[in-house]
Design a protein around this motif. Structure first.
Motif, PDB file in Angstrom:
ATOM      1  N   SER A 108      45.444  27.335  36.949  1.00 47.14           N
ATOM      2  CA  SER A 108      46.020  27.419  38.249  1.00 47.14           C
ATOM      3  C   SER A 108      44.900  27.544  39.263  1.00 47.14           C
ATOM      4  O   SER A 108      44.513  26.679  40.091  1.00 47.14           O
ATOM      5  CB  SER A 108      47.078  28.075  38.624  1.00 47.14           C
ATOM      6  OG  SER A 108      47.547  28.318  39.717  1.00 47.14           O
ATOM      7  N   ALA A 109      43.592  28.804  38.896  1.00 46.71           N
ATOM      8  CA  ALA A 109      42.453  29.195  39.738  1.00 46.71           C
ATOM      9  C   ALA A 109      41.772  27.536  40.216  1.00 46.71           C
ATOM     10  O   ALA A 109      41.395  26.806  41.058  1.00 46.71           O
ATOM     11  CB  ALA A 109      41.972  30.009  39.288  1.00 46.71           C
TER      12      ALA A 109
ATOM     13  N   TYR B 260      48.058  31.362  32.507  1.00 48.37           N
ATOM     14  CA  TYR B 260      47.989  29.823  33.768  1.00 48.37           C
ATOM     15  C   TYR B 260      47.358  30.467  35.230  1.00 48.37           C
ATOM     16  O   TYR B 260      47.097  29.279  35.729  1.00 48.37           O
ATOM     17  CB  TYR B 260      49.781  30.097  33.375  1.00 48.37           C
ATOM     18  CG  TYR B 260      49.910  29.923  34.584  1.00 48.37           C
ATOM     19  CD1 TYR B 260      50.805  28.074  35.225  1.00 48.37           C
ATOM     20  CD2 TYR B 260      50.834  30.565  36.363  1.00 48.37           C
ATOM     21  CE1 TYR B 260      50.763  27.747  35.998  1.00 48.37           C
ATOM     22  CE2 TYR B 260      51.098  30.341  37.422  1.00 48.37           C
ATOM     23  CZ  TYR B 260      51.360  29.219  37.186  1.00 48.37           C
ATOM     24  OH  TYR B 260      51.682  28.441  38.585  1.00 48.37           O
ATOM     25  N   PRO B 261      47.502  31.757  34.956  1.00 48.27           N
ATOM     26  CA  PRO B 261      46.748  32.180  36.353  1.00 48.27           C
ATOM     27  C   PRO B 261      45.175  30.594  36.967  1.00 48.27           C
ATOM     28  O   PRO B 261      44.702  30.747  37.591  1.00 48.27           O
ATOM     29  CB  PRO B 261      46.133  33.372  36.515  1.00 48.27           C
ATOM     30  CG  PRO B 261      47.378  33.969  36.553  1.00 48.27           C
ATOM     31  CD  PRO B 261      48.003  32.909  34.687  1.00 48.27           C
ATOM     32  N   VAL B 262      44.113  30.965  35.509  1.00 48.52           N
ATOM     33  CA  VAL B 262      43.108  30.904  35.030  1.00 48.52           C
ATOM     34  C   VAL B 262      42.544  28.898  35.347  1.00 48.52           C
ATOM     35  O   VAL B 262      42.382  28.442  36.079  1.00 48.52           O
ATOM     36  CB  VAL B 262      42.195  31.019  34.016  1.00 48.52           C
ATOM     37  CG1 VAL B 262      40.886  29.869  33.904  1.00 48.52           C
ATOM     38  CG2 VAL B 262      41.894  32.203  33.803  1.00 48.52           C
TER      39      VAL B 262
ATOM     40  N   VAL C 286      39.102  35.372  39.556  1.00 42.50           N
ATOM     41  CA  VAL C 286      39.609  33.957  39.223  1.00 42.50           C
ATOM     42  C   VAL C 286      41.416  34.604  39.272  1.00 42.50           C
ATOM     43  O   VAL C 286      41.825  33.940  39.535  1.00 42.50           O
ATOM     44  CB  VAL C 286      38.820  33.722  37.814  1.00 42.50           C
ATOM     45  CG1 VAL C 286      40.029  32.703  37.691  1.00 42.50           C
ATOM     46  CG2 VAL C 286      37.611  33.760  37.995  1.00 42.50           C
ATOM     47  N   THR C 287      41.607  35.616  38.685  1.00 42.17           N
ATOM     48  CA  THR C 287      43.078  35.336  38.328  1.00 42.17           C
ATOM     49  C   THR C 287      43.761  35.925  39.575  1.00 42.17           C
ATOM     50  O   THR C 287      45.235  35.785  39.814  1.00 42.17           O
ATOM     51  CB  THR C 287      43.299  36.228  36.645  1.00 42.17           C
ATOM     52  OG1 THR C 287      42.934  37.351  37.689  1.00 42.17           O
ATOM     53  CG2 THR C 287      43.549  35.660  35.729  1.00 42.17           C
TER      54      THR C 287
ATOM     55  N   PRO D 179      46.121  33.318  41.828  1.00 40.89           N
ATOM     56  CA  PRO D 179      47.307  32.681  41.551  1.00 40.89           C
ATOM     57  C   PRO D 179      48.577  33.424  40.696  1.00 40.89           C
ATOM     58  O   PRO D 179      49.916  32.916  40.760  1.00 40.89           O
ATOM     59  CB  PRO D 179      46.545  32.278  40.218  1.00 40.89           C
ATOM     60  CG  PRO D 179      45.643  31.539  40.270  1.00 40.89           C
ATOM     61  CD  PRO D 179      44.922  32.521  41.343  1.00 40.89           C
ATOM     62  N   LEU D 180      48.219  35.012  40.418  1.00 44.60           N
ATOM     63  CA  LEU D 180      48.508  35.972  40.186  1.00 44.60           C
ATOM     64  C   LEU D 180      49.857  36.273  40.786  1.00 44.60           C
ATOM     65  O   LEU D 180      50.646  37.385  41.077  1.00 44.60           O
ATOM     66  CB  LEU D 180      48.342  36.734  38.783  1.00 44.60           C
ATOM     67  CG  LEU D 180      48.574  37.639  38.654  1.00 44.60           C
ATOM     68  CD1 LEU D 180      49.158  37.976  37.309  1.00 44.60           C
ATOM     69  CD2 LEU D 180      47.969  39.058  37.528  1.00 44.60           C
TER      70      LEU D 180
ATOM     71  N   THR E  50      47.107  35.620  32.087  1.00 45.19           N
ATOM     72  CA  THR E  50      45.811  35.383  32.109  1.00 45.19           C
ATOM     73  C   THR E  50      45.756  34.183  31.934  1.00 45.19           C
ATOM     74  O   THR E  50      44.978  33.456  32.989  1.00 45.19           O
ATOM     75  CB  THR E  50      45.569  36.075  31.309  1.00 45.19           C
ATOM     76  OG1 THR E  50      45.836  37.114  31.093  1.00 45.19           O
ATOM     77  CG2 THR E  50      43.675  35.403  31.211  1.00 45.19           C
TER      78      THR E  50
ATOM     79  N   ILE F 215      36.211  36.778  31.864  1.00 47.63           N
ATOM     80  CA  ILE F 215      37.342  36.373  32.836  1.00 47.63           C
ATOM     81  C   ILE F 215      36.815  37.535  33.551  1.00 47.63           C
ATOM     82  O   ILE F 215      37.557  38.475  33.810  1.00 47.63           O
ATOM     83  CB  ILE F 215      37.933  35.588  32.894  1.00 47.63           C
ATOM     84  CG1 ILE F 215      37.829  34.190  31.907  1.00 47.63           C
ATOM     85  CG2 ILE F 215      38.508  34.969  34.129  1.00 47.63           C
ATOM     86  CD1 ILE F 215      38.947  33.752  31.600  1.00 47.63           C
TER      87      ILE F 215
END
Lengths: 286, 300
Positions: B41-42, B37-39, A131-132, A135-136, B35, A127
């Protein structure tokens, strides 16, 4: 006998061939090393604006004025180096410990879901970080409200999948019989890990430590996103700020670049073996 | 003795299972939080118009807007151009250098490996600053001096849309081969001598051995390096961000930089998330394609 013919009976042929090769390799090395060389020699120039500078690829003047110019730019410039050291140091320790622990479990212990869990972890390496990143950022800034703290810099990198992968790869070559006989002797898994696995895994632990420290020291993007005051920035972010605030000061910029790069050079030359080993450990199939 | 060993062993395995979970607990928590959760969430954000207080779901709007956006297609084109120009050349250079290092004495091999690896150790920010000055558009700029020796005229390297991308490519050629040289060399040293011996008996030349033994043996390595280099190249953004800012006239805006700008310059999180997932899909497809067509006779 090998890829190259051995020139049996003609040592001169072999010497001539190797000389040509070395000359070619040196030329390429010159091109590769030039930016670093240019950075270091230019950092000893006067801290004047670029209009007054004429670039020279030969070492000329030697003064440390540009270094003091860089450090005087911000009262926090020493703090940047300290911050980088703290963050990289912390991340290195946690990665070495937790990646070794998880690598041991994934390679030697049997438990339900082991294969599936490891595949899920590995999938993350495919990934892209784009992408992260959003949200991160939201998680750290809006949910945890830990923006501009050491926690924000350290937590997301606590242990990486890549390091777990390295540890697992390495440990699968340790014979399982050693652990079995330790169990028969009455060792608990914790004892096995600390007394047997860790001493046998020094190489991979060193590789993980070095790669993690370097990665963390050199990383720019994440600290740039989650820090917003100079006292919390790392050297890479500070260097970027310096560059945009002093666009015309050539030598001081090179001094800053040298300061950010030299600690890694020192580390590299003193622990070269592990660096080079680290490159191939992850690439061999397994 | 043998009779009592059985139940003891069984109990150990059960106990080990619990230890297994305990040992991976921290890794799993970090993974889930930063990792997994952010995916997820994205995905959700990509269907939203993101606002810090109460986002609204807008369906596929972020995706359709992206596909209609000329800049997005331009950034895809730029990324492809950059990848096509950098990756094959860097791989070929690494291969040639590794072949040349191979016959040297062990000590010399180590010296060259270290020398070529050094730029990898230097921070990207530091290197980008150095290259910024190497590409100084003034006649005194290092690169202008260099091409001057060959009678070429001054160029505004990073400042003109005709040369900006090429400048980034040159930089990549000279600083991105450290790891692949070492990996290639390790693979070369791993080729079994008996192949060469058999070829020598048949009177094979250096080039024949290279073509019939080395290149096929190194196929898995080449595939590995190719896939990782392309994945890396598709995400590239730091040099463009620090040296050109994506300009001039978006000539160096790669997808990675476009996503960064949308997210952290314009705070259009929804759009950035949608674009990042499109990028992830492209990368997955390209990797799959390579494994399928190049990796036919490579077994992992």
């Amino acid at each position: 006998m090998s890829l190259y013919n051995n020139h049996t009976g003609s040592r001169a042929g072999k010497t001539a061939r190797n000389t040509v090769i070395v000359v070619l390799l040196l030329l390429f090395a010159l091109a590769t090393l030039f930016p670093i060389y240019f950075m270091v020699i230019s950092s000893f120039g006067d801290p004047v604006e670029a209009g007054a500078v004429s670039y020279s690829i030969w070492p000329g003047k030697f003064t440390l004025e540009s270094y003091s110019f860089f450090f005087n730019y911000s009262e926090y410039s020493y703090r940047w180096i300290l911050n980088s050291t703290i963050v990289a140091g912390a991340v290195t320790i946690t990665n070495v410990f937790f990646a070794t622990l998880a690598g041991y479990a994934f390679s030697k212990l049997r438990f339900r879901g082991r294969g599936v869990l490891f595949s899920i972890l590995l999938a993350a390496m495919m990934i892209p970080y784009q992408v992260t990143q959003v949200p991160l950022y939201i998680l750290i800034v809006n949910t945890f409200h830990i923006e501009n703290t050491y926690s924000a810099l350290i937590l997301p990198g606590l242990v990486t999948v890549y390091n777990i992968f390295l540890a697992k790869q390495f440990m699968s070559s340790i014979p399982t019989e050693i652990m079995e006989s330790a169990k028969v002797e009455g060792c608990s898994q914790l004892q096995i890990f600390f007394r047997i696995i860790m001493p046998l895994s020094k190489t991979v632990m060193a590789v993980i430590a070095i790669l993690t420290f370097m990665e963390s020291w050199n990383t720019f993007f994440w600290p740039f996103l989650v820090t917003n005051t100079m006292d919390m920035q790392t050297i890479q972010v500070g260097l970027k700020n310096f560059r945009f605030a002093n666009t015309t000061y050539f030598s001081p910029m090179m001094a800053g670049a040298t300061i950010s790069a030299v600690p890694m050079f020192i580390l590299f030359f003193s622990l070269q073996k592990y660096f080079l080993e680290g490159v191939t450990v992850g690439a061999v199939k397994g | 003795m043998a009779q009592s060993a059985q139940p003891v062993k069984k109990r150990k395995i059960k106990g080990d299972g619990a230890w297994g979970y305990a040992f991976i607990a921290v890794a799993l928590i970090v993974y889930a939080l930063f990792t997994a959760y952010p995916v997820i969430s994205a995905f959700l954000i990509s269907f939203q118009e993101y606002k810090p207080l109460g986002s609204t779901y807008i369906g596929f709007d972020n995706y359709t807007a992206t596909f209609k956006d000329d800049l997005f297609w331009k950034s895809i084109k730029n990324t492809l151009v950059y990848t096509v120009l950098t990756v094959p050349v860097a791989l070929l250079l690494s291969f040639l250098v590794a072949i040349m290092i191979l016959p040297l004495r062990k000590k010399l091999q180590t010296v060259f490996k270290a020398v070529y690896y050094l730029p990898v150790v230097a921070s990207g920010v530091a290197l980008s600053l150095v290259w910024l000055w190497i590409f100084d558009p003034m006649p005194g700029g290092i690169f202008n001096q260099f091409i001057g020796w060959f009678g070429a005229h001054n160029q505004n390297w990073l400042g003109s849309s005709a040369t900006a991308m090429f400048s980034l490519v040159i930089m990549a050629w000279l600083s991105s081969h450290g790891a692949s040289i070492i990996i290639y060399l390790a693979a070369l040293l791993g080729i079994d001598d008996s192949y060469y011996e058999a070829a020598d008996l048949d009177g094979a030349s250096f080039l024949q051995k290279l073509w019939h033994i080395v290149i096929p043996s190194l196929k898995p390595t080449t595939l590995f390096l190719l896939v990782t280099a392309i994945i890396g190249s598709f995400q590239v953004f730091q040099n463009a961000y620090l040296m050109t800012g994506g300009g001039p006239d978006h000539a160096t805006t790669m997808v990675g930089l476009l996503i960064f700008d949308n997210a952290f310059k314009y705070f259009e999180f929804g759009k950035a998330a949608a674009q990042s997932l499109i990028l992830a899909l492209i990368i997955a497809l390209v990797s799959l394609f390579q494994f399928k067509f190049l990796g036919k006779d490579v077994d992992y």
